[in-house]
Design an enzyme around this catalytic site. Structure first.
Site, PDB file in Angstrom:
ATOM      1  N   ARG A   1      11.568  -6.752   4.814  1.00 42.65           N
ATOM      2  CA  ARG A   1      11.370  -5.326   4.518  1.00 42.65           C
ATOM      3  C   ARG A   1      12.423  -4.461   5.217  1.00 42.65           C
ATOM      4  O   ARG A   1      12.717  -4.638   6.394  1.00 42.65           O
ATOM      5  CB  ARG A   1       9.975  -4.895   4.962  1.00 42.65           C
ATOM      6  CG  ARG A   1       9.754  -3.404   4.827  1.00 42.65           C
ATOM      7  CD  ARG A   1       8.319  -3.026   4.740  1.00 42.65           C
ATOM      8  NE  ARG A   1       7.542  -3.397   5.910  1.00 42.65           N
ATOM      9  CZ  ARG A   1       6.234  -3.189   6.010  1.00 42.65           C
ATOM     10  NH1 ARG A   1       5.577  -2.663   4.995  1.00 42.65           N
ATOM     11  NH2 ARG A   1       5.587  -3.538   7.091  1.00 42.65           N
ATOM     12  N   ARG A  20      -9.057   1.042   9.524  1.00 45.31           N
ATOM     13  CA  ARG A  20      -8.627  -0.316   9.843  1.00 45.31           C
ATOM     14  C   ARG A  20      -9.672  -1.043  10.684  1.00 45.31           C
ATOM     15  O   ARG A  20      -9.464  -2.194  11.038  1.00 45.31           O
ATOM     16  CB  ARG A  20      -7.330  -0.256  10.627  1.00 45.31           C
ATOM     17  CG  ARG A  20      -6.074  -0.621   9.832  1.00 45.31           C
ATOM     18  CD  ARG A  20      -4.924  -0.545  10.793  1.00 45.31           C
ATOM     19  NE  ARG A  20      -3.703  -1.138  10.353  1.00 45.31           N
ATOM     20  CZ  ARG A  20      -2.730  -0.494   9.720  1.00 45.31           C
ATOM     21  NH1 ARG A  20      -2.904   0.740   9.339  1.00 45.31           N
ATOM     22  NH2 ARG A  20      -1.601  -1.119   9.453  1.00 45.31           N
ATOM     23  N   LYS A  67       0.828  -1.209   0.000  1.00 48.22           N
ATOM     24  CA  LYS A  67       0.000   0.000   0.000  1.00 48.22           C
ATOM     25  C   LYS A  67       0.867   1.265   0.000  1.00 48.22           C
ATOM     26  O   LYS A  67       0.606   2.189  -0.745  1.00 48.22           O
ATOM     27  CB  LYS A  67      -0.909   0.058   1.243  1.00 48.22           C
ATOM     28  CG  LYS A  67      -1.879  -1.084   1.373  1.00 48.22           C
ATOM     29  CD  LYS A  67      -2.849  -0.851   2.538  1.00 48.22           C
ATOM     30  CE  LYS A  67      -2.180  -0.674   3.894  1.00 48.22           C
ATOM     31  NZ  LYS A  67      -1.599  -1.906   4.465  1.00 48.22           N
ATOM     32  N   ARG A 104      -0.093  -8.577  13.771  1.00 47.39           N
ATOM     33  CA  ARG A 104      -0.635  -7.613  12.801  1.00 47.39           C
ATOM     34  C   ARG A 104      -1.480  -8.311  11.741  1.00 47.39           C
ATOM     35  O   ARG A 104      -2.513  -7.798  11.314  1.00 47.39           O
ATOM     36  CB  ARG A 104       0.500  -6.819  12.154  1.00 47.39           C
ATOM     37  CG  ARG A 104       1.039  -5.770  13.098  1.00 47.39           C
ATOM     38  CD  ARG A 104       2.447  -5.369  12.765  1.00 47.39           C
ATOM     39  NE  ARG A 104       2.554  -4.612  11.550  1.00 47.39           N
ATOM     40  CZ  ARG A 104       3.663  -4.537  10.818  1.00 47.39           C
ATOM     41  NH1 ARG A 104       4.746  -5.201  11.175  1.00 47.39           N
ATOM     42  NH2 ARG A 104       3.683  -3.817   9.734  1.00 47.39           N
ATOM     43  N   ARG A 149      11.847  -1.988  10.435  1.00 48.04           N
ATOM     44  CA  ARG A 149      10.852  -1.403  11.348  1.00 48.04           C
ATOM     45  C   ARG A 149      10.790  -2.237  12.618  1.00 48.04           C
ATOM     46  O   ARG A 149      10.798  -3.460  12.558  1.00 48.04           O
ATOM     47  CB  ARG A 149       9.477  -1.399  10.672  1.00 48.04           C
ATOM     48  CG  ARG A 149       9.235  -0.178   9.826  1.00 48.04           C
ATOM     49  CD  ARG A 149       7.979  -0.285   9.009  1.00 48.04           C
ATOM     50  NE  ARG A 149       6.805  -0.703   9.747  1.00 48.04           N
ATOM     51  CZ  ARG A 149       5.564  -0.606   9.270  1.00 48.04           C
ATOM     52  NH1 ARG A 149       5.353  -0.096   8.074  1.00 48.04           N
ATOM     53  NH2 ARG A 149       4.533  -1.029   9.977  1.00 48.04           N
TER      54      ARG A 149
HETATM   55  P1  AMP Z   1       1.312   0.673   8.982  1.00 44.16           P
HETATM   56  O1  AMP Z   1       2.498   1.504   8.680  1.00 44.16           O
HETATM   57  O2  AMP Z   1       0.082   1.096   8.216  1.00 44.16           O
HETATM   58  O3  AMP Z   1       1.583  -0.808   8.859  1.00 44.16           O
HETATM   59  O4  AMP Z   1       0.942   0.933  10.546  1.00 44.16           O
HETATM   60  C1  AMP Z   1       1.868   0.621  11.554  1.00 44.16           C
HETATM   61  C2  AMP Z   1       1.163   0.513  12.907  1.00 44.16           C
HETATM   62  O5  AMP Z   1       0.551   1.760  13.232  1.00 44.16           O
HETATM   63  C3  AMP Z   1       0.032  -0.506  12.959  1.00 44.16           C
HETATM   64  O6  AMP Z   1       0.484  -1.826  13.206  1.00 44.16           O
HETATM   65  C4  AMP Z   1      -0.790   0.058  14.123  1.00 44.16           C
HETATM   66  O7  AMP Z   1      -0.167  -0.226  15.369  1.00 44.16           O
HETATM   67  C5  AMP Z   1      -0.691   1.557  13.885  1.00 44.16           C
HETATM   68  N1  AMP Z   1      -1.774   2.047  13.009  1.00 44.16           N
HETATM   69  C6  AMP Z   1      -1.649   2.599  11.767  1.00 44.16           C
HETATM   70  N2  AMP Z   1      -2.841   2.941  11.258  1.00 44.16           N
HETATM   71  C7  AMP Z   1      -3.758   2.595  12.196  1.00 44.16           C
HETATM   72  C8  AMP Z   1      -5.180   2.677  12.261  1.00 44.16           C
HETATM   73  N3  AMP Z   1      -5.892   3.164  11.242  1.00 44.16           N
HETATM   74  N4  AMP Z   1      -5.784   2.210  13.378  1.00 44.16           N
HETATM   75  C9  AMP Z   1      -5.081   1.707  14.419  1.00 44.16           C
HETATM   76  N5  AMP Z   1      -3.747   1.587  14.421  1.00 44.16           N
HETATM   77  C10 AMP Z   1      -3.083   2.031  13.319  1.00 44.16           C
END
Ligand code: AMP
Length: 211
Positions: free
Chosen positions: A127, A88, A13, A166, A155
């Site tokens: 990654r 989410r 994404k 996740r 990360r």
């Molecule tokens: P991402 O970079 O989109 O994989 O997000 C990394 C982490 O940020 C996720 O595993 C969640 O802990 C938090 N996070 C990001 N977006 C959301 C969301 N919309 N709702 C809740 N937690 C989020």
């Protein structure tokens, strides 16, 4: 254009959003990037979010909804936006629907970047991110160039335990959002296993933009 990219972690994404934002001239709004910046800057939001993120858990809805809706109020989002990582949960999807309806606006499309679990697991463990440019690489499939090889980082939530949590959260909390958009006729699916350029081309075709 008001667009949502949805999909499991490491479905591509973020990579797609970076390619599409130039083509579509709309800001890429990544809630994960915003939360990581808040953690890095140790803001009150970042301090609250940090533990959830490191464990691979979702940050509570009220915090993420407030952060995202505030971001969508900024002038650059008036012409449209590309949301990556939000909504989410059903509660987040409903909050976004309400906010857009209050502003007399609607979504143009919700693109689901579909990738099976085994590919997600393989991608997340390989990654790497370049902290200087923000570019995303994979140790095997897309290795960083020599000049960036020494500075790329993993990360903290790409460790095996968080990765599993996740993925489970995606199936439990985020997948239920899909029928919500399907019912509104907004959902478009693309196969996220193809190369990044092929996925970008497929998304542009779906949106009726020339690839
Ligand atoms: P991402 O970079 O989109 O994989 O997000 C990394 C982490 O940020 C996720 O595993 C969640 O802990 C938090 N996070 C990001 N977006 C959301 C969301 N919309 N709702 C809740 N937690 C989020």
């Amino acid at each position: 254009m008001r667009l949502i990219l949805i999909g499991p972690p490491a479905s591509g994404k973020g990579t797609q959003a970076e390619a599409l934002k130039e083509r579509l001239s709309i800001p890429h709004i990544s809630t994960g990037d915003m939360l990581r910046a808040a953690v890095r800057d140790a803001t009150p939001l970042g301090q609250e979010a940090k533990g959830y993120m490191e464990a691979g858990k979702l940050v509570p809805d009220d915090l993420v909804i407030r952060m995202t809706l505030e971001r969508l109020q900024r002038p650059d989002a008036r012409a449209g936006f590309l949301l990556d990582g939000f909504p989410r949960t059903r509660a987040q999807a409903e909050a976004l629907d309400r906010a857009l309806a209050d502003a007399g606006l609607g979504l143009d499309a919700v693109v689901l970047v579909d990738v099976p679990d085994e590919v997600v697991l393989e991608r997340m463990t390989g990654r790497r991110t370049d902290p200087q440019t923000g570019k995303i690489y994979h140790t095997v499939y897309n290795p960083p160039p020599p000049e960036a090889a020494d500075r790329v980082v993993q990360r903290p939530d790409d460790n095996p335990e968080s990765v599993r949590v996740r993925l489970d959260k995606y199936h439990q909390e985020t997948e239920p959002v899909i029928p919500h958009y399907e019912a509104e006729g907004l959902l478009k699916r693309v196969d996220g296993r193809a190369s990044p350029a092929e996925v970008t081309a497929a998304i542009l075709r779906i949106l009726g933009e020339e690839a």
